[in-house]
Design a protein around this motif. Structure first.
Motif, PDB file in Angstrom:
ATOM      1  N   GLY A   1       0.800  -1.218   0.000  1.00 52.36           N
ATOM      2  CA  GLY A   1       0.000   0.000   0.000  1.00 52.36           C
ATOM      3  C   GLY A   1       0.830   1.262   0.000  1.00 52.36           C
ATOM      4  N   ARG A   2       2.148   1.146  -0.125  1.00 49.78           N
ATOM      5  CA  ARG A   2       3.017   2.333  -0.081  1.00 49.78           C
ATOM      6  C   ARG A   2       2.960   3.096  -1.395  1.00 49.78           C
ATOM      7  N   PRO A   3       2.781   4.433  -1.347  1.00 51.85           N
ATOM      8  CA  PRO A   3       2.785   5.223  -2.586  1.00 51.85           C
ATOM      9  C   PRO A   3       4.155   5.152  -3.268  1.00 51.85           C
ATOM     10  N   VAL A   4       4.145   5.031  -4.571  1.00 48.98           N
ATOM     11  CA  VAL A   4       5.381   4.946  -5.359  1.00 48.98           C
ATOM     12  C   VAL A   4       5.210   5.761  -6.631  1.00 48.98           C
ATOM     13  N   PRO A   5       6.302   6.079  -7.332  1.00 43.61           N
ATOM     14  CA  PRO A   5       6.187   6.845  -8.581  1.00 43.61           C
ATOM     15  C   PRO A   5       5.439   6.061  -9.655  1.00 43.61           C
ATOM     16  N   PRO A   6       4.764   6.761 -10.579  1.00 40.17           N
ATOM     17  CA  PRO A   6       4.073   6.084 -11.685  1.00 40.17           C
ATOM     18  C   PRO A   6       5.047   5.220 -12.493  1.00 40.17           C
ATOM     19  N   GLY A   7       4.582   4.063 -12.929  1.00 37.45           N
ATOM     20  CA  GLY A   7       5.411   3.161 -13.708  1.00 37.45           C
ATOM     21  C   GLY A   7       6.150   2.138 -12.894  1.00 37.45           C
ATOM     22  N   THR A   8       6.076   2.207 -11.559  1.00 35.79           N
ATOM     23  CA  THR A   8       6.754   1.238 -10.704  1.00 35.79           C
ATOM     24  C   THR A   8       6.076  -0.124 -10.819  1.00 35.79           C
ATOM     25  N   SER A   9       6.870  -1.169 -11.012  1.00 32.24           N
ATOM     26  CA  SER A   9       6.316  -2.514 -11.118  1.00 32.24           C
ATOM     27  C   SER A   9       5.618  -2.904  -9.818  1.00 32.24           C
ATOM     28  N   GLY A  10       4.441  -3.512  -9.942  1.00 34.09           N
ATOM     29  CA  GLY A  10       3.685  -3.935  -8.772  1.00 34.09           C
ATOM     30  C   GLY A  10       2.805  -2.865  -8.188  1.00 34.09           C
TER      31      GLY A  10
ATOM     32  N   GLN B   1      10.086  -9.280  -7.984  1.00 37.60           N
ATOM     33  CA  GLN B   1      10.740  -8.756  -9.182  1.00 37.60           C
ATOM     34  C   GLN B   1      11.923  -7.885  -8.798  1.00 37.60           C
ATOM     35  N   ALA B   2      12.993  -8.012  -9.559  1.00 40.91           N
ATOM     36  CA  ALA B   2      14.232  -7.292  -9.248  1.00 40.91           C
ATOM     37  C   ALA B   2      14.074  -5.787  -9.452  1.00 40.91           C
ATOM     38  N   VAL B   3      14.539  -5.030  -8.492  1.00 40.31           N
ATOM     39  CA  VAL B   3      14.618  -3.574  -8.590  1.00 40.31           C
ATOM     40  C   VAL B   3      16.043  -3.168  -8.232  1.00 40.31           C
ATOM     41  N   PHE B   4      16.641  -2.327  -9.058  1.00 41.50           N
ATOM     42  CA  PHE B   4      18.026  -1.901  -8.867  1.00 41.50           C
ATOM     43  C   PHE B   4      18.079  -0.388  -8.636  1.00 41.50           C
ATOM     44  N   HIS B   5      19.212   0.051  -8.100  1.00 40.28           N
ATOM     45  CA  HIS B   5      19.423   1.483  -7.863  1.00 40.28           C
ATOM     46  C   HIS B   5      20.728   1.904  -8.516  1.00 40.28           C
ATOM     47  N   CYS B   6      20.621   2.930  -9.361  1.00 44.09           N
ATOM     48  CA  CYS B   6      21.813   3.491 -10.002  1.00 44.09           C
ATOM     49  C   CYS B   6      22.339   4.625  -9.120  1.00 44.09           C
ATOM     50  N   GLN B   7      23.524   4.421  -8.552  1.00 42.65           N
ATOM     51  CA  GLN B   7      24.094   5.446  -7.678  1.00 42.65           C
ATOM     52  C   GLN B   7      24.536   6.667  -8.474  1.00 42.65           C
TER      53      GLN B   7
ATOM     54  N   ASP C   1      21.161   8.287  -9.176  1.00 45.70           N
ATOM     55  CA  ASP C   1      20.268   8.255  -8.020  1.00 45.70           C
ATOM     56  C   ASP C   1      18.832   7.950  -8.458  1.00 45.70           C
ATOM     57  N   GLU C   2      18.704   6.909  -9.282  1.00 48.55           N
ATOM     58  CA  GLU C   2      17.397   6.489  -9.777  1.00 48.55           C
ATOM     59  C   GLU C   2      17.243   4.987  -9.627  1.00 48.55           C
ATOM     60  N   ARG C   3      15.998   4.561  -9.466  1.00 48.49           N
ATOM     61  CA  ARG C   3      15.700   3.134  -9.444  1.00 48.49           C
ATOM     62  C   ARG C   3      15.387   2.665 -10.860  1.00 48.49           C
ATOM     63  N   THR C   4      15.720   1.425 -11.141  1.00 47.85           N
ATOM     64  CA  THR C   4      15.530   0.871 -12.468  1.00 47.85           C
ATOM     65  C   THR C   4      15.254  -0.625 -12.370  1.00 47.85           C
TER      66      THR C   4
ATOM     67  N   GLN D   1      22.839  -1.445  -8.377  1.00 44.01           N
ATOM     68  CA  GLN D   1      22.841  -2.369  -7.242  1.00 44.01           C
ATOM     69  C   GLN D   1      21.428  -2.882  -6.966  1.00 44.01           C
ATOM     70  N   LEU D   2      21.330  -4.174  -6.695  1.00 49.13           N
ATOM     71  CA  LEU D   2      20.044  -4.783  -6.382  1.00 49.13           C
ATOM     72  C   LEU D   2      19.569  -4.290  -5.013  1.00 49.13           C
ATOM     73  N   VAL D   3      18.346  -3.761  -4.971  1.00 52.65           N
ATOM     74  CA  VAL D   3      17.794  -3.263  -3.701  1.00 52.65           C
ATOM     75  C   VAL D   3      16.554  -4.036  -3.267  1.00 52.65           C
ATOM     76  N   ARG D   4      15.969  -4.823  -4.189  1.00 52.65           N
ATOM     77  CA  ARG D   4      14.778  -5.585  -3.838  1.00 52.65           C
ATOM     78  C   ARG D   4      14.569  -6.700  -4.840  1.00 52.65           C
ATOM     79  N   GLY D   5      14.047  -7.814  -4.358  1.00 53.67           N
ATOM     80  CA  GLY D   5      13.672  -8.896  -5.255  1.00 53.67           C
ATOM     81  C   GLY D   5      14.807  -9.848  -5.590  1.00 53.67           C
ATOM     82  N   ILE D   6      14.571 -10.672  -6.609  1.00 57.85           N
ATOM     83  CA  ILE D   6      15.524 -11.680  -7.068  1.00 57.85           C
ATOM     84  C   ILE D   6      16.212 -11.145  -8.313  1.00 57.85           C
ATOM     85  N   GLY D   7      17.520 -11.153  -8.311  1.00 56.03           N
ATOM     86  CA  GLY D   7      18.295 -10.484  -9.341  1.00 56.03           C
ATOM     87  C   GLY D   7      17.953 -10.869 -10.769  1.00 56.03           C
ATOM     88  N   TRP D   8      17.684 -12.145 -11.015  1.00 50.92           N
ATOM     89  CA  TRP D   8      17.424 -12.587 -12.381  1.00 50.92           C
ATOM     90  C   TRP D   8      15.957 -12.491 -12.780  1.00 50.92           C
ATOM     91  N   LEU D   9      15.092 -12.128 -11.828  1.00 46.86           N
ATOM     92  CA  LEU D   9      13.655 -12.114 -12.098  1.00 46.86           C
ATOM     93  C   LEU D   9      13.235 -10.719 -12.561  1.00 46.86           C
TER      94      LEU D   9
END
Length: 261
Positions: free
Chosen positions: A139-148, A201-207, A210-213, A225-233
């Motif tokens: 239920g956490r608000p996230v930016p538009p286009g975020t998976s899930g 699902q994998a979510v990464f962070h570009c240092q 400073d964006e998630r991808t 860098q992987l910040v959430r999920g399974i790296g290959w998924l």
């Protein structure tokens, strides 16, 4: 439809899709293979369902209004081979089963395409909701286009997409039990996609930026860098699982209805 005619028709449509920018070169090759199986196995009904998914989804994604997307949402590009296979493989399996004379192929076909269409419509319509989407798992608000992430408008759009697919299935002569089960399976597949996207699902962070991808290597070329999920998924794997869930749910709904009636 004979295999030769099916391959020729699928190839021609895939080439047209590539020319107008809806498919990459690899996407056109994959679409030819998937389309040939569906056209040969499910004939005109299968062709109609596949055309609905491809045209409606591509139109929603690539219309000029939707190309002006919120910051952080990737611009529209042609569907790649992996994207085509993720959305179409289970539908092709359903068509192959129908080709072999198995009635179970019809709910599998409709359910897989309904799930893919529901997910696409939910994503594209949800971008126009005008409110911050929320992760379905927390239920956490996230930016538009975020998976899930989901919005009320996007969810309604996804349900509509599955319903339209089921309605067309009935209109082109697919047994109504298989069509309705396919529509229900499509909604469940769409919800499953959101659950997987918000949890594993994998979510990464570009240092550097400073964006998630969703990619391990960001567009700037920096390894993220992987910040959430399974790296290959990634997103394609989640879409493949969601369309498979739609097909399986439709099959179970169809079997349960058949057992009751």
């Amino acid at each position: 439809m004979t295999p030769g005619a099916a391959a020729a028709l699928a190839g021609g449509l895939a080439l047209a899709g590539h020319v107008i920018g809806w498919l990459t070169a690899a996407g056109a090759v994959a679409a030819t293979a998937v389309g040939a199986v569906i056209f040969a196995g499910a004939g005109v009904p299968g062709a109609a369902l596949l055309a609905l998914f491809f045209v409606s989804g591509s139109s929603l994604t690539y219309t000029a209004g939707l190309q002006r997307r919120p910051h952080g949402v990737r611009p529209a590009t042609g569907r790649t081979g992996r994207q085509v296979l993720a959305n179409g493989s289970w539908a092709a399996l359903g068509a192959a089963l129908a080709w072999a004379g198995h009635a179970a192929g019809w709910p599998v076909l409709v359910g897989a395409l309904a799930a893919a269409q529901a997910d696409t419509w939910a994503t594209e319509i949800g971008l126009r909701a005008g409110v911050a989407p929320r992760l379905i798992a927390s239920g956490r608000p996230v930016p538009p286009g975020t998976s899930g992430a989901v919005t009320w408008l996007g969810t309604l759009g996804g349900v509509l997409g599955a319903a339209v697919m089921a309605g067309l299935a009935v209109a082109v002569g697919i047994p109504w039990g298989a069509a309705l089960a396919g529509g229900g399976g499509g909604v469940l597949g769409m919800l499953g996609d959101s659950v997987l996207g918000s949890t594993v699902q994998a979510v990464f962070h570009c240092q550097q930026c400073d964006e998630r991808t969703e990619r391990s290597v960001h567009g700037c070329g920096t390894t993220a860098q992987l910040v959430r999920g399974i790296g290959w998924l990634g997103n394609n794997a989640v879409n493949l699982a969601a369309s498979g869930l739609g097909a399986l749910a439709a099959l179970l709904l169809w079997a349960a209805a058949a057992a009751l009636y």
